[in-house]
Design a protein around this motif. Structure first.
Motif, PDB file in Angstrom:
ATOM      1  N   TRP A   1      21.472  53.537  25.243  1.00  0.00           N
ATOM      2  CA  TRP A   1      19.780  53.085  25.531  1.00  0.00           C
ATOM      3  C   TRP A   1      20.134  53.350  26.908  1.00  0.00           C
ATOM      4  O   TRP A   1      20.502  52.548  27.658  1.00  0.00           O
TER       5      TRP A   1
ATOM      6  N   TYR B   1      19.042  54.861  21.170  1.00  0.00           N
ATOM      7  CA  TYR B   1      18.599  53.087  20.872  1.00  0.00           C
ATOM      8  C   TYR B   1      20.024  52.517  21.026  1.00  0.00           C
ATOM      9  O   TYR B   1      19.762  51.251  20.723  1.00  0.00           O
TER      10      TYR B   1
ATOM     11  N   THR C   1      15.488  49.391  19.946  1.00  0.00           N
ATOM     12  CA  THR C   1      15.496  50.066  18.470  1.00  0.00           C
ATOM     13  C   THR C   1      14.333  50.927  18.238  1.00  0.00           C
ATOM     14  O   THR C   1      12.671  50.474  17.863  1.00  0.00           O
TER      15      THR C   1
END
Length: 173
Positions: free
Chosen positions: A123, A118, A47
């Motif tokens: 993602w 993210y 992240t």
């Protein structure tokens, strides 16, 4: 200030990615070896956010204790748009996606403003090789990387990287 929670690779995979970065640089292309602070480590970001200062890092560390699965860097790819990113793509296995989700559950959204790309469901796990490539450079970079052989990386550590300086706060060694 931007920070990222990053998974770092075992020595063999780390060296192989660094060789790829050097190969791009040797061909006059920008790579992570030559970008910004030049302290980049081969990694896959779980992240990215402006800051994790308000995050409960103990909760995050607990989530990370569930062993990160192996990372199968099985292909080369680019992202759409004009940014010109070349990456080694990671196969999104069920185990990797579950691990990724556990990290996000340990970092509630009201405390951390995650970058949307993210988030679970958005993602695309990857290891960046080069950024800010124009069309001709991206084409040249793909030619330089022609013959890329897939690899499996073992996660050797996880940390929070300050992207402007390359400073890493270890979370899991």
């Amino acid at each position: 200030m931007t920070q990222a929670v990053e998974m770092f690779f075992d020595d063999q995979a780390d060296k192989r990615i660094r060789r790829m970065w050097r190969s791009l640089a040797d061909h006059g292309l920008p790579s992570l070896a030559t970008r910004t602070h030049r302290r980049h480590r081969p990694h896959v970001s779980l992240t990215v956010a402006e800051t994790f200062d308000e995050a409960d890092l103990d909760k995050l560390r607990s989530a990370l204790l569930g062993q990160a699965p192996p990372l199968n860097l099985g292909f080369l790819g680019t992202f759409p748009g004009a940014e010109g990113v070349l990456f080694a793509g990671v196969t999104a296995t069920a185990e990797l996606l579950a691990f990724h989700k556990s990290v996000h559950l340990a970092l509630p959204g009201h405390q951390v403003k995650h970058w949307p790309h993210y988030l679970p469901g958005n993602w695309v796990p990857h290891c960046t090789l080069a950024v800010a490539l124009d069309r001709a450079e991206l084409s040249k970079a793909m030619n330089v990387m022609h013959g890329y052989e897939p690899m499996v990386a073992t996660v050797s550590g996880i940390g929070i990287t300050e992207t402007a300086t390359g400073t890493i706060t270890p979370l899991l060694a």
